[in-house]
Design a protein around this motif. Sequence first.
Motif, short mmCIF file in Angstrom:
data_model
loop_
_atom_site.label_atom_id
_atom_site.label_comp_id
_atom_site.label_asym_id
_atom_site.label_seq_id
_atom_site.Cartn_x
_atom_site.Cartn_y
_atom_site.Cartn_z
N LEU A 1 0.82 -1.21 0.00
CA LEU A 1 0.00 0.00 0.00
C LEU A 1 0.86 1.26 0.00
O LEU A 1 1.91 1.32 0.64
CB LEU A 1 -0.92 0.01 1.23
N LYS B 1 1.46 5.29 0.95
CA LYS B 1 1.22 6.05 2.20
C LYS B 1 -0.25 6.46 2.31
O LYS B 1 -0.86 6.36 3.37
CB LYS B 1 2.12 7.29 2.24
N GLN C 1 -2.41 3.53 3.02
CA GLN C 1 -2.21 3.00 4.37
C GLN C 1 -3.12 3.70 5.37
O GLN C 1 -3.63 3.09 6.31
CB GLN C 1 -0.75 3.20 4.81
N GLU D 1 -6.47 2.16 5.79
CA GLU D 1 -6.54 0.82 6.37
C GLU D 1 -6.55 0.92 7.90
O GLU D 1 -5.90 1.80 8.48
CB GLU D 1 -5.34 -0.01 5.93
N HIS E 1 -3.13 0.84 10.02
CA HIS E 1 -2.14 1.41 9.09
C HIS E 1 -1.19 0.36 8.53
O HIS E 1 0.02 0.54 8.47
CB HIS E 1 -1.34 2.54 9.76
N LYS E 2 -1.77 -0.77 8.15
CA LYS E 2 -0.97 -1.86 7.58
C LYS E 2 -0.27 -1.39 6.30
O LYS E 2 -0.78 -0.53 5.59
CB LYS E 2 -1.87 -3.06 7.25
N THR E 3 0.88 -1.98 6.03
CA THR E 3 1.62 -1.58 4.83
C THR E 3 1.25 -2.47 3.64
O THR E 3 1.58 -2.16 2.51
CB THR E 3 3.14 -1.66 5.05
N LYS F 1 -1.84 -5.22 1.84
CA LYS F 1 -3.24 -5.65 1.85
C LYS F 1 -3.33 -6.97 1.08
O LYS F 1 -2.98 -7.04 -0.10
CB LYS F 1 -4.10 -4.58 1.18
#
Lengths: 259, 395
Positions: free
Chosen positions: A16, A18, A21, A24, A27-29, A31
């Motif tokens: 993802l 910035k 993110q 999400e 703030h997961k990097t 998906k």
Amino acid sequence: METILSVHDLQKTFRLSKKQQKLEKDHKTCKVAVNGLDFEAYRGEVFALLGPNGAGKTTTLRMISTLIKPDSGDCIVDGASVVKEPGLVRSKIGFLTSELKLEDFFTPNYLFDFFSDLHGVPQQERIVRKDKLFGTFGIDQFAEVKVANLSTGMKQKTSIAISLVHNPDIIIFDEPTNGLDVITAKTVTDFLLSLKEEGKTVIVSTHIFSLVEKLADRVGIIINGRMASCGTLAAITAEKCLEDVFFDIYVKEAGSDEK
Amino acid sequence: MKNNLNTIIKKELSRFFMDKKLLLTTAILPGLMIYIIYTLMGGMFSSILQTDENYVYKIKAVHSSENTENFFSQAGLSFTEIGANELDDAKQDITDGRLDLCIVFPESFDTAVSAYDIADGTPAPEIQLYYNSGETASLESFQTANALFDAYENSMINKFDVNTSEAVYDLANGTDLMSRIMTSIVPMLFLTLLFSGCCSIAPDFIAGEKERGTIATLLVTPMKRSSLALGKIISMSVMTLLSGISSFLGVALSFPKLANMGDDTNIFDFSALGIPEYAVLLLLVLSVVLVLISLLSVVSAQATTVKESSTAIGPLNIVVMIIGIAGGYMGATDANVLTSLVPIYNFAKCMSAMLCGTVDMANIIVAILSNLVYTALCTWLLTKMFNSEKIMFPN
Ligand SMILES: Nc1ncnc2c1ncn2[C@@H]1O[C@H](COP(=O)(O)OP(=O)(O)OP(=O)(O)O)[C@@H](O)[C@H]1O
Ligand SMILES: [Mg+2]
């Protein structure tokens, strides 16, 4: 029944940006869009992928039509692997989503010839197909009008005709009735059924239950990138209606995700 | 798959010719603009540098001498006699541009000259010339008078004067500087126009197709990505070349006006530019068009919108201009074949050298070939980008 499409352990994770993110949770990097998906479609049937927003339907169809590459797993389309022979797969399928647009500056007539050229459709065959497809959708009326001046419905009809210039055996259709009024939507669903009559295989994705009930022979319920349930429409709706079955599965899947 | 290449080129070109606005801004306006600008510039320069041929210099003289008056009238110049007390007024008139020249002779100049002996050691009789270097007519009359007096001096004492044509030499130096500026400006102007041609094409045909979702429609067909990349670069080059030819025509048509700015002021040496040289120049232009368009295509392909692409191209424009100016300025002196490997620079350098009358085939061939290599490199890169889902389908 002959298997024409088989999807094996398909996996796709997006890194993802910035901006993405922030949307999400946590703030997961990354998906995970498609997570070990398995299913088959048989020749001459309508197969529907049913799932909520973000389930991974579009991502799956994009991988089958070779627009994006799977991280792992494979799809075999009429004997051709999307990983090893993407070019061959492209010549076997007709892919249509609302994100595939036609150039504003050209007329349906010009575009039909242009895409026929790209697919290498012989002149004679092209004339016959154009007659048939333009007749079915009433494109004759606006064949010489630039795409820019066409209504959404006219554009959609033109897009369908153009995705089928090469008479593919497999038609993949992401959200076929999205943004269409009831009349155009009916034209499209009727056409998909007529394709089935001709012996074509139709794969559609949707979140609309009624569309599945009207079109599909078999249905795969996809949630969070996984196949939660897959079978004939008759079998799945044997005890409850499709909507109830879907919500039962959805609650169960969402619950298992929380853990 | 060669067919697909033709199909793509045909499609892109018909799109170009159907889009009237695009056609106007890329193929017609540049030539028209350059023609108008150059014609105006030529007109401006000639009015600065050249005075009317029938113009009579307004000259006044103090203590005028009969002999010099005769000598002057033979050269077609005449002056009116004024008193020494009117000198200050005359000087003011020169400053204000009402008078061109004022000659102040020593009293009884003719006798003083004939009595003068070099061996004597006393200072020679002195003539003072008041003029205004800011006024073309005044400067010219000064130079003419100066030359006339030198000639007169020669005729009087019958000796060779080395410094006679000092003023003429000055004029020559001025022309050289001028021509150097012009020969470096012209390639830069070409680059500017070609670049602006590319700017209205590449973002629209690459990033625009991404933004409008039409490229995805192409990518689901079995067509090779390399055909798409090459087809786009070739067709966009044709469009830019049209814009280039338009600029070229603009320059060619306005060149005579620009070149004949003054009688002696021949800015460019056109004797060296015949048909073959123009053909070479065209090849050079074509090669730099390929470089520019393929470079901008690559920059454009990583953008998701036309706007983003145009923003990304902005800084590139400045870089190209700086390299172009450097190449144009160095053109006359840089004969090193190695620097002809530097894209953009090689174009400006070779073109400016040609405008100076030097047709150095080694440099030109290296420039054209290296430009083709850069284009191939960019095409390969663009193919990679068309294949990359991160670039083509970022969300
Ligand atoms: N290029 C991408 N980059 C990052 N994330 C992506 C990308 N494409 C899809 N996703 C994410 O992957 C997940 C699945 O997306 P997908 O479009 O396949 O869902 P969908 O089932 O088609 O949903 P919808 O009904 O909204 O069309 C979503 O969370 C989406 O945000
Ligand atoms: Mg979707």
